[in-house]
Write an enzyme that holds these catalytic residues in place. Structure first.
Site, PDB file in Angstrom:
ATOM      1  N   ASP A 193       0.813  -1.211   0.000  1.00 16.72           N
ATOM      2  CA  ASP A 193       0.000   0.000   0.000  1.00 16.72           C
ATOM      3  C   ASP A 193       0.849   1.264   0.000  1.00 16.72           C
ATOM      4  O   ASP A 193       0.357   2.348  -0.329  1.00 16.72           O
ATOM      5  CB  ASP A 193      -0.924  -0.009   1.220  1.00 16.72           C
ATOM      6  CG  ASP A 193      -1.965   1.090   1.166  1.00 16.72           C
ATOM      7  OD1 ASP A 193      -2.631   1.219   0.122  1.00 16.72           O
ATOM      8  OD2 ASP A 193      -2.110   1.835   2.155  1.00 16.72           O
ATOM      9  N   MET A 274      -8.263   5.692   2.619  1.00 20.23           N
ATOM     10  CA  MET A 274      -8.366   6.869   1.756  1.00 20.23           C
ATOM     11  C   MET A 274      -7.095   7.141   0.960  1.00 20.23           C
ATOM     12  O   MET A 274      -7.060   8.084   0.172  1.00 20.23           O
ATOM     13  CB  MET A 274      -8.693   8.099   2.615  1.00 20.23           C
ATOM     14  CG  MET A 274     -10.049   8.044   3.296  1.00 20.23           C
ATOM     15  SD  MET A 274     -11.422   7.956   2.106  1.00 20.23           S
ATOM     16  CE  MET A 274     -11.204   9.499   1.229  1.00 20.23           C
ATOM     17  N   ARG A 275      -6.063   6.342   1.155  1.00 19.50           N
ATOM     18  CA  ARG A 275      -4.818   6.624   0.447  1.00 19.50           C
ATOM     19  C   ARG A 275      -5.007   6.516  -1.061  1.00 19.50           C
ATOM     20  O   ARG A 275      -4.409   7.271  -1.831  1.00 19.50           O
ATOM     21  CB  ARG A 275      -3.714   5.678   0.924  1.00 19.50           C
ATOM     22  CG  ARG A 275      -2.365   5.968   0.259  1.00 19.50           C
ATOM     23  CD  ARG A 275      -1.236   5.136   0.826  1.00 19.50           C
ATOM     24  NE  ARG A 275      -0.828   5.630   2.135  1.00 19.50           N
ATOM     25  CZ  ARG A 275      -0.871   4.923   3.261  1.00 19.50           C
ATOM     26  NH1 ARG A 275      -1.340   3.685   3.227  1.00 19.50           N
ATOM     27  NH2 ARG A 275      -0.480   5.422   4.390  1.00 19.50           N
ATOM     28  N   ALA A 276      -5.833   5.593  -1.510  1.00 20.14           N
ATOM     29  CA  ALA A 276      -6.050   5.431  -2.951  1.00 20.14           C
ATOM     30  C   ALA A 276      -6.641   6.694  -3.563  1.00 20.14           C
ATOM     31  O   ALA A 276      -6.241   7.116  -4.656  1.00 20.14           O
ATOM     32  CB  ALA A 276      -6.969   4.237  -3.213  1.00 20.14           C
TER      33      ALA A 276
END
Length: 667
Positions: A193, A274-276
């Site tokens: 990730d 929420m990183r995407a």
């Protein structure tokens, strides 16, 4: 310094080149993970990128590459007030898979720190990579303790070295680029990730393109300098385009319409966290800047999704990465239409909807042969593989708890069995062999205390000698070799039963994937056994072989156990520190050849005499049970468990049984 292969001379890897260039424009995207088979120019392209990056301004003489405009106030080489500045090329630092933790984070001289109170710190690779590129080839083979350090540095933008109350901190902001061959094992989800983008690369199947690859490589090998000179203009043009895109980047407008498309896409593909969304927004903005535009278009959002989501979407570890592009187009089209979006119509899509999960095939006509095989029956032997059935599809995998190998090992770091490791809880102290890495402070003080008067101690400091230092002995977890021996004979061929068997093995493979084990697969049917998959770190490969496993024929149980013995013997020579766990999946029947039951018993005794930790998964079903799998487990010196007992909490008792059985055998 050798001449690198030019970035613009790489053939047929446009997606890879684009992902690297976008990170050069906007380093806050978070780096690139390049997945693909060997020999696809992964490392060549990454190493060539460094030559295209603009120069960086650094504080002269600073080993940590501090920015003169905003130097790090906590820099170990600081303070930098009024320091001179200099320009240098951006660095690309390579992290070897076998590097030590001290090489990565830096080394602190504990002896001088305790005796003299001096922070003598030698920076590591994280310091060298600050404001540059940190490149990890074969990143999926990186040891877990190094992965942990990388995760901390990537999350905080700084590296901390803490050793017995002595602390050093320095900035560590870098572009993380990793390459890997999925056949050698997958990457930990936490590290996966951290990569902003991912790219799948493969060798072209077009003859003309392959010819051009060979032609350019031969020309480069003959005269690297002349070859690079031929591409100098293209390299210069790309370098200038990177600079222009960086200047334009702050002016690019990301409208609410594009943001809603990003959010809708991430939700549709069920990505975690929420990183995407953030990475997609940064990537879409960088794409617009790279194309010289000040507005983000729907096509930028689509391309950003293809680069940022494949490794983040929720999927089974054995599922192939990638996105359903038809679904992506539909999602973008449905979420488009805001007035402030420069391209409200979206990318158009236009593809025919395809079902989320289509029929897998293989079951049609799969009942062939079931008329001659009952639930516990076995087909008559016939020449040429008669009685063989099409592969049954695996049942849905379920969650299991770990099977562990008894005792304390010293194998590669993992998450299965107890082991002596460099990381973990401290269990004792010993004299260091070679360089001291983990000081046991209390033991060191105890060793030095009786000699203070003889050494003429007169002040508050402790007078230390090299012989006083003690290394901390630590216990953590290791990865094991889990060798599956699967009965694929006719007695297992009832489709419902074989589906359940494959589901159970798939569940254990999933557990092995999460615990960083090596796995191997031996199958037996007909008249012999075969190694369907030699021991490997690629659990995906084992799952694929399991899915295509055919059934039918007699039950050469002895051949399967002897083949497993051979595999374990070879692996013991290759990696003597990795302890095995044998998982035999069978109903315990043995047929074919003279005295098959007695021969199977002798083969099991051979494994039992070598104290191989073993579990027999009893696949016998029906109202009448012969208990043959339980007898086999006794001969192996292991334990037996039914398919039902493999699920969730039921397996906890199995682990205790394995430990207890092995302890009694050792006694």
């Amino acid at each position: 310094m050798s001449t690198r292969f030019p970035f613009t001379a790489v053939v047929g890897q446009q997606d890879l080149q684009l992902a690297l260039l976008l990170n050069a424009v906007a380093p806050n995207i978070g780096g690139v993970l390049v997945r693909g088979e060997k020999g696809t120019a992964k490392s060549t392209a990454v190493r060539a990128l460094a030559a295209l990056l603009p120069e960086v301004e650094v504080v002269a003489g600073c080993r940590f590459s501090c920015d003169p405009a905003s130097p790090d106030p906590a820099c170990p080489d600081g303070p930098h007030t009024g320091a001179a500045a200099e320009a240098r090329d951006a660095r690309m630092v390579e992290l070897p898979v076998g590097a030590s933790e001290d090489r990565l984070v830096g080394a602190l001289d504990i002896e001088r720190a305790l005796a003299e109170g001096v922070k003598a710190f030698e920076p590591g690779l994280l310091a060298a990579a600050n404001r540059g590129i940190l490149y990890v080839d074969e990143v999926n083979l990186l040891h877990d303790h190094l992965v942990d350090v990388l995760l901390d540095a990537a999350a905080m933008g700084a590296s901390y070295v803490e050793r017995e109350g002595v602390s050093v901190r320095h900035a560590a902001r870098f572009l993380l680029v990793g390459t890997m061959n999925p056949e050698e094992g997958e990457l930990r989800p936490q590290l996966l990730d951290r990569f902003g983008l991912t790219v799948e690369v493969a060798a072209s199947r077009e003859p003309d393109q392959r010819v051009e690859v060979v032609r350019r490589r031969l020309a480069y090998d003959d005269d690297p300098a002349a070859f690079a000179a031929r591409w100098a203009d293209e390299e210069s043009a790309v370098r200038q385009r990177i600079v222009a895109a960086r200047e334009l980047l702050p002016k690019v407008r990301l409208g609410d319409g594009a943001l809603k498309q990003i959010a809708a896409t991430c939700a549709a593909f069920e990505v975690d966290g929420m990183r995407a969304d953030i990475v997609m927004a940064r990537t879409a903005t960088a794409l617009a800047a790279w194309d010289g535009r000040s507005d983000v278009l729907a096509e930028d959002v689509r391309q950003a999704a293809l680069l940022a989501l494949p490794h983040r979407r929720r999927r089974n570890p054995f599922d192939a990465p990638g996105l359903d592009e038809d679904k992506l187009d539909r999602t973008l089209e449905e979420s488009a239409g805001d007035d402030d979006d420069p391209d409200p119509d979206g990318p158009g899509g236009g593809g025919q909807p395809s079902p989320e999960e289509g029929p897998q095939g293989g079951d049609a006509g799969a009942q062939a042969g079931t008329g001659e095989n009952g639930e516990d029956g076995e087909p008559r032997p016939a020449a040429g593989g008669a009685g063989e059935q099409a592969p049954a599809r695996a049942a849905e995998p379920f969650r299991t708890r770990a099977l562990t190998v008894p005792g304390v090992g010293a194998g590669a770091a993992g998450r299965r069995s107890r082991a002596r490791t460099d990381r973990g809880r401290t269990t004792g102290a010993l004299r260091p062999r070679g360089a001291l890495t983990k000081l046991h402070l209390a033991a060191t003080v105890r060793a030095a205390a009786p000699h203070q008067r003889a050494r003429g101690r007169s002040g508050p400091g402790l007078v230390l000698r090299r012989d006083d230092l003690r290394q901390a002995a630590r216990e953590g977890r290791e990865g094991n070799l889990v060798l599956f021996v699967v009965d694929a004979s006719g007695s297992m061929a009832a489709r419902q039963r074989m589906s359940a068997v494959k589901g159970a093995v798939l569940s254990l493979l999933l557990d092995a994937y999460q615990r960083r084990d090596k796995v191997g697969l031996v199958t037996f049917r007909g008249t012999a056994a075969e190694v369907a998959l030699p021991p490997t770190s690629s659990v995906d490969a084992a799952a694929a072989r399991l899915e295509s496993l055919p059934t039918g024929g007699r039950t050469p149980l002895a051949a399967g156990l002897l083949k497993a013995h051979d595999v374990l013997r070879v692996e013991r020579l290759r990696d003597p520190s990795r302890r095995p766990l044998l998982v035999v999946v069978t109903d315990g029947r043995a047929t074919g050849g003279p005295e098959p039951v007695a021969l199977a018993g002798r083969a099991a005794g051979l494994l039992g005499a070598e104290s191989v930790a073993s579990v027999v998964v009893d696949c016998e079903s029906g109202p009448v049970r012969l208990g043959l799998a339980g007898r086999l487990a006794e001969e192996l010196g292991g334990t037996a468990v039914t398919l039902e007992e493999l699920r969730a909490d039921a397996i906890a008792g199995l682990v205790r049984d394995v430990r207890g059985t092995t302890s009694r055998r050792a006694a």
